[in-house]
Design an enzyme around this catalytic site. Structure first.
Site, PDB file in Angstrom:
ATOM      1  CG  ASP A 161      11.191 -30.219 -35.762  1.00  7.87           C
ATOM      2  OD1 ASP A 161       9.993 -30.202 -36.124  1.00  7.87           O
ATOM      3  OD2 ASP A 161      11.823 -31.279 -35.586  1.00  7.87           O
ATOM      4  CE  LYS A 185      14.769 -31.658 -35.003  1.00  3.19           C
ATOM      5  NZ  LYS A 185      14.125 -32.880 -34.457  1.00  3.19           N
TER       6      LYS A 185
END
Length: 284
Positions: A161, A185
């Site tokens: 992420d 994410k």
């Protein structure tokens, strides 16, 4: 003197060597009623005692408090507490009404028996603010470049992420070449479900190194590996500072088609290929 917790003996030994400080012998015992006791037989009167323990579970938290108190009882002039892995660090806020800020509660407890705290790559560096004594965090991500193959093919260092992109950049810099990118994410905090969206980076025919601070269940990371293999990545390597690898995490990663998994010794696992101790020694 370095005073190790029961679950962090290899890290403590590595820290003893890196910091050129003697390694204390600690005795650990558990009574029939489940209570723990530790003993530090060697004198530390007038010396600095460095308690080194990853708080992997509730027992380890209790042991940290006992080791701190034992060092004080033995006459240490200063107690420094090193948490290579700080448990509860991901519970840095109350996510639902009525919940505690668990990392704050743990930090306050640890603070009562020490003069200073050092943590290694906590999930949220701001947890250091919860301690009531001086607390610092060190970044051990750079050592994750050491076990990687010397000749990666057009490497891409990818974080799961955007929040972990700095870890990927650190490993890329330590390796000496390559590009960085991240997955998108999204987490549903009510259900716990995580949705992963591939980045736009071209991965076909390239070696990809996934970098994160901690791998717990391996679910998110294995999904990332599967996505990369579907997009014809040449090889996918997984690296993390804290290889928790709970339950069947390694099986998930292997099934997804990972080439290799590398972690540090903040949590002592089979994949702990490199030590974060030298980074802590520099801070000490």
């Amino acid at each position: 003197m370095i005073i190790p917790g029961a679950e962090t003996q290899a890290f403590a030994a590595a820290l003893s060597e890196a910091a050129d400080e003697r390694l204390g012998r600690v005795e650990y015992e558990r009574f029939a009623d489940g209570e723990h006791v530790v003993r530090v037989p060697e004198a530390v009167a007038g010396e600095r005692a460095v308690v080194v323990a990853s708080t992997v579970d509730s027992d380890a938290h209790v042991q940290v408090l006992q080791l701190q108190d034992a060092a004080r009882e033995a006459g240490a002039s200063e107690v420094v507490t090193v948490l290579p892995y700080m448990g509860y660090a991901r519970q840095d806020q109350a996510f639902k009404p009525g919940e505690p800020v668990s990392s704050r509660a743990m930090a306050r407890a640890v603070s009562t028996g020490t003069d200073r705290v050092i943590t290694v790559s906590p999930h949220e560096p701001a947890v250091c603010d919860f301690f009531t004594v001086p607390a610092t965090h060190v970044d051990a991500a750079s050592v994750l470049a050491d076990p990687l193959p010397d000749a990666l093919d057009d490497p891409l260092f990818l974080s799961p992420d955007e929040g972990a992109i700095d870890l990927a950049e650190t490993v890329r810099a330590a390796y000496g070449g390559g590009e960085t990118d991240f997955f998108e994410k999204d987490r549903d905090y009510d259900s716990g479900d995580i949705t992963i969206t591939p980045s736009d980076a071209a991965v076909a025919g390239r070696d990809v190194v996934l970098v994160d601070d901690i791998i717990a269940t391996g679910s998110t990371m294995s999904e990332s590996v599967a996505v990369l293999n579907d997009r014809d990545a040449k090889r996918v390597f997984v690296t993390c500072v804290h290889p928790m690898l709970a339950s069947n995490a390694l099986t998930k990663l292997s099934s997804a088609g990972v080439e290799a998994v590398y972690g540090t010794d903040t949590l002592e696992r089979a994949v702990s290929e490199v030590s974060a101790a030298p980074v802590v020694a520099d801070e000490l």
